[in-house]
Write a protein that holds these residues in place. Structure first.
Motif, short mmCIF file in Angstrom:
data_model
loop_
_atom_site.label_atom_id
_atom_site.label_comp_id
_atom_site.label_asym_id
_atom_site.label_seq_id
_atom_site.Cartn_x
_atom_site.Cartn_y
_atom_site.Cartn_z
N GLY A 1 29.32 -0.43 -13.60
CA GLY A 1 29.30 -1.49 -14.60
C GLY A 1 29.68 -2.85 -14.07
O GLY A 1 29.46 -3.86 -14.75
N ILE A 2 30.29 -2.90 -12.88
CA ILE A 2 30.69 -4.20 -12.31
C ILE A 2 30.08 -4.37 -10.91
O ILE A 2 30.69 -4.95 -10.02
CB ILE A 2 32.22 -4.34 -12.25
N GLU A 3 28.86 -3.86 -10.74
CA GLU A 3 28.22 -3.89 -9.43
C GLU A 3 27.94 -5.31 -8.94
O GLU A 3 27.62 -5.51 -7.77
CB GLU A 3 26.90 -3.11 -9.46
N ASN A 4 28.05 -6.30 -9.82
CA ASN A 4 27.73 -7.68 -9.46
C ASN A 4 28.94 -8.50 -9.02
O ASN A 4 28.83 -9.72 -8.86
CB ASN A 4 27.04 -8.38 -10.63
N ILE A 5 30.10 -7.86 -8.84
CA ILE A 5 31.26 -8.63 -8.41
C ILE A 5 31.02 -9.23 -7.03
O ILE A 5 30.32 -8.65 -6.19
CB ILE A 5 32.55 -7.78 -8.41
N LYS A 6 31.61 -10.40 -6.82
CA LYS A 6 31.43 -11.11 -5.56
C LYS A 6 32.67 -11.07 -4.66
O LYS A 6 32.56 -11.32 -3.46
CB LYS A 6 31.06 -12.57 -5.85
N SER A 7 33.82 -10.76 -5.23
CA SER A 7 35.05 -10.74 -4.44
C SER A 7 35.85 -9.48 -4.77
O SER A 7 36.07 -9.18 -5.95
CB SER A 7 35.89 -11.99 -4.73
N LEU A 8 36.29 -8.77 -3.73
CA LEU A 8 37.04 -7.52 -3.91
C LEU A 8 38.18 -7.47 -2.90
O LEU A 8 37.97 -7.68 -1.71
CB LEU A 8 36.12 -6.32 -3.71
N ASN A 9 39.38 -7.19 -3.40
CA ASN A 9 40.55 -7.08 -2.54
C ASN A 9 41.11 -5.66 -2.64
O ASN A 9 41.61 -5.25 -3.69
CB ASN A 9 41.63 -8.09 -2.96
N LEU A 10 41.01 -4.91 -1.52
CA LEU A 10 41.53 -3.54 -1.44
C LEU A 10 42.64 -3.44 -0.40
O LEU A 10 42.95 -2.35 0.09
CB LEU A 10 40.39 -2.58 -1.07
N ALA B 1 36.16 2.55 -15.29
CA ALA B 1 37.34 1.96 -15.93
C ALA B 1 37.14 0.49 -16.27
O ALA B 1 37.77 -0.02 -17.21
CB ALA B 1 38.56 2.14 -15.03
N PHE B 2 36.28 -0.20 -15.52
CA PHE B 2 36.07 -1.63 -15.74
C PHE B 2 34.69 -1.92 -16.34
O PHE B 2 34.25 -3.07 -16.36
CB PHE B 2 36.21 -2.40 -14.42
N ALA B 3 34.01 -0.90 -16.81
CA ALA B 3 32.61 -1.05 -17.21
C ALA B 3 32.42 -2.09 -18.31
O ALA B 3 31.38 -2.77 -18.35
CB ALA B 3 32.06 0.29 -17.66
N VAL B 4 33.40 -2.26 -19.19
CA VAL B 4 33.26 -3.21 -20.28
C VAL B 4 33.27 -4.65 -19.77
O VAL B 4 32.77 -5.56 -20.44
CB VAL B 4 34.37 -3.00 -21.33
N LEU B 5 33.80 -4.88 -18.58
CA LEU B 5 33.89 -6.23 -18.00
C LEU B 5 32.66 -6.51 -17.15
O LEU B 5 32.74 -6.72 -15.94
CB LEU B 5 35.17 -6.36 -17.17
N SER B 6 31.53 -6.53 -17.78
CA SER B 6 30.26 -6.63 -17.06
C SER B 6 30.06 -7.97 -16.36
O SER B 6 29.22 -8.08 -15.46
CB SER B 6 29.09 -6.39 -18.02
N GLU B 7 30.81 -9.01 -16.75
CA GLU B 7 30.66 -10.32 -16.12
C GLU B 7 31.73 -10.58 -15.06
O GLU B 7 31.86 -11.70 -14.56
CB GLU B 7 30.71 -11.42 -17.19
N LEU B 8 32.45 -9.55 -14.69
CA LEU B 8 33.52 -9.70 -13.70
C LEU B 8 32.93 -10.08 -12.34
O LEU B 8 31.98 -9.46 -11.85
CB LEU B 8 34.30 -8.39 -13.59
N SER B 9 33.52 -11.10 -11.72
CA SER B 9 33.07 -11.52 -10.39
C SER B 9 34.15 -11.33 -9.33
O SER B 9 33.85 -11.30 -8.14
CB SER B 9 32.64 -13.00 -10.41
N LEU B 10 35.42 -11.20 -9.76
CA LEU B 10 36.52 -10.98 -8.82
C LEU B 10 37.41 -9.86 -9.34
O LEU B 10 37.83 -9.88 -10.50
CB LEU B 10 37.33 -12.26 -8.62
N LEU B 11 37.72 -8.91 -8.44
CA LEU B 11 38.63 -7.81 -8.78
C LEU B 11 39.65 -7.66 -7.67
O LEU B 11 39.30 -7.44 -6.51
CB LEU B 11 37.84 -6.51 -8.96
N ASP B 12 40.92 -7.81 -8.03
CA ASP B 12 42.02 -7.71 -7.06
C ASP B 12 42.77 -6.41 -7.30
O ASP B 12 43.44 -6.25 -8.32
CB ASP B 12 42.95 -8.91 -7.20
N LEU B 13 42.66 -5.47 -6.34
CA LEU B 13 43.33 -4.18 -6.42
C LEU B 13 44.29 -3.97 -5.26
O LEU B 13 44.55 -2.84 -4.85
CB LEU B 13 42.28 -3.05 -6.43
N ARG B 14 44.83 -5.01 -4.73
CA ARG B 14 45.75 -4.88 -3.60
C ARG B 14 47.03 -4.17 -4.04
O ARG B 14 47.47 -4.26 -5.19
CB ARG B 14 46.08 -6.26 -3.02
#
Length: 542
Positions: free
Chosen positions: A246-255, A219-232
């Motif tokens: 597609g976003i395997e390089n993110i550095k911050s994740l909020n679940l 779902a986020f594959a087009v955002l290849s430069e994403l470093s933070l994803l907030d899914l709280r």
């Protein structure tokens, strides 16, 4: 006359300063002509002032009662920041900011704005930050943000935007956008690829507090430069490795604040560069060993407010040796923290275990090499020797700032703990010896159980066949068991004691096959040397 002229001259000299500061500054506002800054926060204003210094660069009118923006804003063409947040604005007339071509930050958050159009932001060619959070917007029209060619941060959070209301071309023109807030809206699915395509350089996406339930693969594959994803707070019960494709390089994740029954270790393992993880307020009960395997770059970890969390196993962070900060707070059911849980984290600087259910904490739970802050307050700690040693360690480590739970009663000192420890060692030694003895007896019985059962069986037989005198007497009234020979060994015949008269008869029966001579009134066999009684012995004693 001369005096009047003198006063007029003085007024001519000082009035310009007064006009630029005091005379044009509304009450309850602070005006600084040197910094070109005007702050009217909580000034009870209902309109934007028009008599301010036209050269001001920062105008803050927060927490007032302004309901409409009129042409007065156009008087301040040098503005770089305009803050009209927490007012009562219902709409923004078209081209209101047409002359604000130097404006870089526009804050319209927490008003009553229900709609914006492609003419609302005309003229804001230099705008970098647009904050529309906390309004009533439900629809983003096509080309709305097209004039904002340099925009880097857009906050649309806490509105009423639906998946349908977020137009496919809603972000068209925002080629420099780095931060996007869509959280706390009414989205049911992650916007499609076409929606995110214009903002493919996005670095931070906040899309939590929506009813997403599940997220489609890639779902986020087009955002290849994403470093933070907030899914709280997105009502998620599971994520897979394909969720983050597609976003395997993110550095911050909020679940945090979702519905995970267990930690999604497999999905997280694909995020090799992850440095910051928050996963509190979920439904799992245990943080198992190697729950975060593969996250070798993880530096910050948060687990707060989980109502069902009861245990953290000691190998939970075994593979996360680069952790620098851990916050495990406000998990009231968390009572079990295994020894050495954090001992392998040599770079750990900040550890917070505040407001949990821990009754025992000891110094061996962590590595002290790099520790700088420790918070163990608001726990129902047992004030025992373990806690005493931990506090002593903290008190003697000058580089560590700590916050600890106080003890309502006497805390044992070092000598008391040594005495208790020595006493406990002795008790444990005795218990171990007793346990070893019992174990040896049980094993011996188990090893020789066959022989013991056979011996017990034979012993019972011998007892039943032996001499038993009834009442302890040997008179005529006594009853004794008589063991029979041959095939009758298993039976017992009870009879009266044998009398002298019965003896001869019984002997004659026993020796019925032989002729027994009579000498001196007694049978011949009674004349043998080993017979020393004057009367015959009972047959039971032969």
């Amino acid at each position: 006359m001369t005096l009047i002229l003198s006063w007029l001259f003085i007024l001519v000299l000082i009035v310009p300063d007064l006009s630029s500061s005091l005379l044009h500054c509304p009450s309850r506002c602070h005006c600084d002509d040197e910094k070109l800054d005007v702050n009217c926060e909580e000034g009870h204003l209902d309109v934007v002032p028009i008599a301010l210094n036209p050269s001001i660069q920062r105008l803050v009118i927060r927490n007032n009662k302004i309901r409409i923006i009129d042409s007065s804003v156009q008087f301040y063409s040098e503005l770089t920041l305009l803050d009209l947040s927490f007012n009562y604005l219902f709409n923004i007339p078209d081209r209101t900011f047409a002359r604000q071509n130097k404006l870089q930050q526009l804050h319209l958050n927490h008003n009553k704005i229900s709609a914006v159009s492609n003419r609302t932001f005309v003229g804001l060619n230099e705008l970098l930050v647009l904050n529309l959070r906390g309004n009533l917007i439900d629809l983003i029209e096509p080309m709305t943000f097209t004039p904002l060619t340099k925009l880097e941060e857009l906050n649309l959070g806490q509105n009423r935007i639906t998946s349908v209301g977020l137009s496919i071309v809603g972000f068209h023109g925002l080629t420099d956008l780095k931060i996007l807030y869509l959280d706390d809206n009414r989205l049911e699915v992650v916007p499609p690829e076409e929606t995110f395509q214009p903002v493919d350089k996005l670095a931070e996406l906040y899309i939590g507090t929506n009813s997403l339930n599940e997220i489609k693969n890639s779902a986020f594959a087009v955002l290849s430069e994403l470093s933070l994803l907030d899914l709280r707070s997105a009502l998620l019960s599971n994520v897979t490795s394909e969720t983050f494709a597609g976003i395997e390089n993110i550095k911050s994740l909020n679940l945090a604040d979702n519905r995970f029954q267990k930690i999604p270790s497999e999905a997280l393992g694909f995020l090799k560069r992850l440095e910051d993880l928050s996963i509190g307020q979920n439904y799992f009960e245990t943080v198992s060993a190697n729950s975060f395997r593969g996250l070798s770059n993880l530096k910050r970890f948060e687990l707060r407010g989980s109502l069902f969390l009861r245990k953290i196993e000691k190998a939970a962070f075994q593979t996360n040796t680069n952790l620098e900060s851990i916050a495990i707070d406000s998990n009231k059911a968390l009572t079990d923290l295994e020894e050495e849980t954090f001992s392998g984290l040599l770079y750990l600087k900040h550890l917070s275990l505040r407001n949990n259910g821990f009754e025992r904490l000891d110094e061996n739970m962590l590595s002290w090499n790099s520790l700088r802050t420790l918070d163990i307050s608001d726990n129902p700690i047992n004030c025992d020797c373990y806690y005493s040693k931990l506090l002593h360690r903290l008190q003697t480590a000058s580089r560590i700032s700590y916050n600890a739970t106080g003890c309502p009663h006497h805390l044992p000192d070092q000598w008391e703990c040594e005495y208790i420890l020595d006493k406990n060692k002795k008790v444990i030694s005795v218990l171990v010896l007793a346990a070893a003895l019992v174990t040896a007896i049980v094993l011996t019985f188990f090893r020789f159980r066959g022989l013991l059962l056979e011996y017990a069986h034979n012993g019972c037989k011998n007892t039943s066949h032996g001499s038993v005198s009834g009442g302890g007497g040997s008179g005529a009234s006594g009853v004794r068991p008589v063991a029979l020979t041959g095939g009758e060994l298993n039976s017992v015949d009870y009879e009266k004691a044998i009398t002298e008269d019965d003896y001869v008869i019984r002997q004659s029966n026993l020796y019925s096959n032989q002729v027994q001579p009579i000498l001196n009134g007694y049978p011949a066999y009674m004349q043998q040397a080993n017979v020393y009684y004057n009367k015959p012995l009972p047959i039971t004693e032969l």
